[in-house]
Design a protein around this motif. Structure first.
Motif, PDB file in Angstrom:
ATOM      1  N   UNK A  40       0.841  -1.188   0.000  1.00 25.99           N
ATOM      2  CA  UNK A  40       0.000   0.000   0.000  1.00 25.99           C
ATOM      3  C   UNK A  40       0.887   1.252   0.000  1.00 25.99           C
ATOM      4  N   UNK A  41       0.677   2.165  -0.958  1.00 24.69           N
ATOM      5  CA  UNK A  41       1.519   3.363  -1.025  1.00 24.69           C
ATOM      6  C   UNK A  41       1.494   4.223   0.238  1.00 24.69           C
ATOM      7  N   UNK A  42       0.343   4.308   0.881  1.00 24.22           N
ATOM      8  CA  UNK A  42       0.245   5.133   2.092  1.00 24.22           C
ATOM      9  C   UNK A  42       1.011   4.476   3.242  1.00 24.22           C
ATOM     10  N   UNK A  68      -3.689   4.086  -6.468  1.00 20.33           N
ATOM     11  CA  UNK A  68      -3.120   3.048  -7.312  1.00 20.33           C
ATOM     12  C   UNK A  68      -1.760   2.685  -6.763  1.00 20.33           C
ATOM     13  N   UNK A  69      -1.111   1.724  -7.367  1.00 21.40           N
ATOM     14  CA  UNK A  69       0.162   1.242  -6.839  1.00 21.40           C
ATOM     15  C   UNK A  69       1.367   2.044  -7.310  1.00 21.40           C
ATOM     16  N   UNK A  93      12.166  -0.562   2.884  1.00 20.18           N
ATOM     17  CA  UNK A  93      10.795  -0.207   3.290  1.00 20.18           C
ATOM     18  C   UNK A  93       9.772  -1.026   2.518  1.00 20.18           C
ATOM     19  N   UNK A  94       9.978  -1.150   1.223  1.00 22.21           N
ATOM     20  CA  UNK A  94       9.052  -1.942   0.396  1.00 22.21           C
ATOM     21  C   UNK A  94       9.071  -3.395   0.827  1.00 22.21           C
ATOM     22  N   UNK A  95      10.260  -3.946   1.027  1.00 21.66           N
ATOM     23  CA  UNK A  95      10.373  -5.345   1.429  1.00 21.66           C
ATOM     24  C   UNK A  95       9.691  -5.605   2.762  1.00 21.66           C
ATOM     25  N   UNK A  96       9.726  -4.629   3.655  1.00 24.66           N
ATOM     26  CA  UNK A  96       9.099  -4.816   4.973  1.00 24.66           C
ATOM     27  C   UNK A  96       7.584  -4.901   4.879  1.00 24.66           C
ATOM     28  N   UNK A  97       7.009  -4.434   3.789  1.00 27.33           N
ATOM     29  CA  UNK A  97       5.549  -4.411   3.634  1.00 27.33           C
ATOM     30  C   UNK A  97       5.019  -5.473   2.677  1.00 27.33           C
ATOM     31  N   UNK A  98       5.909  -6.149   1.994  1.00 23.85           N
ATOM     32  CA  UNK A  98       5.452  -7.166   1.042  1.00 23.85           C
ATOM     33  C   UNK A  98       4.830  -8.351   1.769  1.00 23.85           C
TER      34      UNK A  98
END
Length: 100
Positions: A40-42, A68-69, A93-98
């Motif tokens: 999620x972008x937010x 959107x993504x 940061x992205x990896x932590x949310x996947x």
């Protein structure tokens, strides 16, 4: 700007080459990044801020504000070493949310 753009593109490739896709602008000061499914972008904006990384939400630029993504990265004012480190921090940061 070309040097900074190229540094950001290289950082994206090195850190997120198998995770995200992005634009390769011929000019300008921004790169659009498509996030992987499930990120999620937010939520990413909050996680990235903890690592002192900021970006614009793609929805801020959509005519109807649709979510959107996508995120928009700016490289115009950053220094090349900061861009390189920023791409590593963004990737973490992205990896932590996947999703697992």
């Amino acid at each position: 700007l070309k040097l900074k753009r190229d540094a950001m593109l290289a950082g994206l490739e090195a850190e997120l080459g198998n995770t995200c896709s992005w634009s390769r602008p011929a000019g300008g000061m921004f790169i659009w990044v498509r996030l992987p499914d499930g990120v999620d972008p937010i939520e990413l904006q909050v996680a990235a801020a903890e690592h002192e990384v900021s970006f614009a939400l793609g929805s801020d630029f959509h005519v109807h504000g649709d979510e959107g993504p996508y995120i928009r990265l700016a490289f115009g004012f950053a220094k090349v070493p900061d861009i390189t480190e920023g791409m590593a921090r963004l990737a973490r940061s992205i990896e932590s949310l996947r999703p697992s």
